[in-house]
Write an enzyme that holds these catalytic residues in place. Structure first.
Site, PDB file in Angstrom:
ATOM      1  N   ASP A   1     -32.927  70.001  13.873  1.00 45.32           N
ATOM      2  CA  ASP A   1     -33.346  71.112  14.734  1.00 45.32           C
ATOM      3  C   ASP A   1     -32.273  71.534  15.738  1.00 45.32           C
ATOM      4  O   ASP A   1     -32.574  72.201  16.723  1.00 45.32           O
ATOM      5  CB  ASP A   1     -34.640  70.750  15.469  1.00 45.32           C
TER       6      ASP A   1
ATOM      7  N   ARG B   1     -28.553  73.048  26.346  1.00 48.93           N
ATOM      8  CA  ARG B   1     -28.540  73.664  25.017  1.00 48.93           C
ATOM      9  C   ARG B   1     -29.277  74.990  25.066  1.00 48.93           C
ATOM     10  O   ARG B   1     -30.274  75.145  25.791  1.00 48.93           O
ATOM     11  CB  ARG B   1     -29.197  72.745  23.989  1.00 48.93           C
TER      12      ARG B   1
END
Length: 361
Positions: A42, A107
């Protein structure tokens, strides 16, 4: 992988009551990017406006492979390989965002589209990721959830019972291990002991597996926890029923073992009593035989003593009788016969005719 920070977000799994209204996903709010590499199932790195940017796919979580403090999770490698098959280096993608653009690790949070398909949902549809909701970002959750439910219905990936490490496989194995216990009670102690050992081991293993599954309710393994949450209503009652059955069998075997032990104890006591009685009878017979032998010996000794005494007495008697000397018989002269047939008679005589014989008158 989902990294949960206390107070930073709210996480919901498929089986929770979280409900979301799909957010219209206009293509106008997407940014183009180029895939550089895939980190795990992911997480990817993409070239965004000339800068390599780490992208965390929103509303989907795949099994962990990169945590240095944790083992690689079930199907983590497969999830990474699947994402690599979808997103090869150089592929053009589009990034769509939600309320929060960055996670606590810096992120970029985004939905990743390739050829018009939401990769976040594609991963879930393959059974290699689960739908997760980190408030306030919920934009892609409904589509990812629908994809996961599709995988669940088809028993794909994490929902497959034929892949040994998955929650369904572990639950099925735990149930099967308990149900494999034979509901029979042997008739001898050795077989009962062996059966108890088997059922005891099955119960111990079943409890450990059941505890591990139930522990997913509070575990940090997001993917497995989500699968367990979705399938718990199916597996938990079966686990409980299988455990109750195994416990009942164990109780029957334990009761049988107790009964056999009691019967053996009674049989041993009876055998011991019989042996004792036999020993006592034997000892009594031996004592009687000894007594008779002693009595016979005593009689023989007495007879021997009596015979010896008689012999000695006879010997003494023979020694006390004087020795007789032989004497020749004395020759005696015959007496003269008197002419008087009536010796001493001096009275008158009556003579018979002829005058040779007479008798007193």
């Amino acid at each position: 992988m989902a990294k949960i920070v206390a107070g930073a977000a709210t996480l919901c799994f498929v089986a929770t009551a979280c409900t979301q209204t799909p957010v219209p996903q206009a293509e106008a709010d997407r940014n183009g990017a180029t895939v550089v590499r895939v980190i795990d199932g992911d997480t990817i790195v993409a070239d965004l406006s000339g800068a390599e940017t780490t992208i965390r796919l929103l509303n989907v979580d795949t099994p962990e492979t990169k945590d240095p403090n944790e083992p690689v999770q079930c199907l983590g490698v497969e999830a990474t390989e699947y994402t690599k098959s979808l997103l090869a280096p150089g592929d053009r993608i589009e990034l769509a965002y939600d309320v929060q653009r960055l996670d606590p690790y810096g992120r970029t949070l985004a939905g990743v589209y390739k050829d018009g398909s939401l990769v976040n949902a594609d991963i879930a549809a393959a059974g290699l990721g689960v739908a997760v909701l980190f408030q306030p970002n919920e934009r892609f959750y409904p589509e990812v959830l629908a994809a996961e439910q599709q995988a669940q219905g088809a028993s794909e990936g994490l929902y497959s019972a034929s892949i040994g490490c998955t929650v369904p496989a572990r639950a099925t194995a735990a149930i099967a291990g308990l149900e494999a216990v034979k509901d029979t009670v042997p008739g001898n102690a050795e077989a009962v002991g062996s059966a108890l050992a088997v059922v005891g081991a099955a119960i111990v293993a079943g409890k450990a597996k059941s505890a591990a599954l139930r522990g997913l309710d509070s575990a940090g393994d997001v993917a497995d926890a989500a699968v367990w949450s979705a399938r718990k209503a199916t597996y938990a009652p079966k686990l409980s029923a299988a455990m109750e059955r195994a416990n009942a069998i164990e109780k029957k075997l334990a009761n049988k073992q107790t009964a056999l032990a009691r019967a053996k104890k009674e049989a041993d006591a009876k055998e011991k009593a019989i042996a004792k009685a036999a020993a006592e009878a034997k000892a009594k017979a031996k004592a009687e035989a000894t007594r008779k032998a002693n009595a016979a010996a005593a009689r023989q000794a007495a007879a021997k003593r009596e015979a010896e005494a008689s012999r000695k007495a006879a010997e003494r008697r023979s020694q006390s009788v004087p020795k007789q000397t032989y004497r020749a018989p004395v020759q005696r002269s015959k007496p003269r016969v008197s002419s008087n047939p009536y010796p001493g008679y001096t009275g008158p005589r009556c003579y018979a005719p002829g005058g040779k014989t007479w008798k007193p008158c």
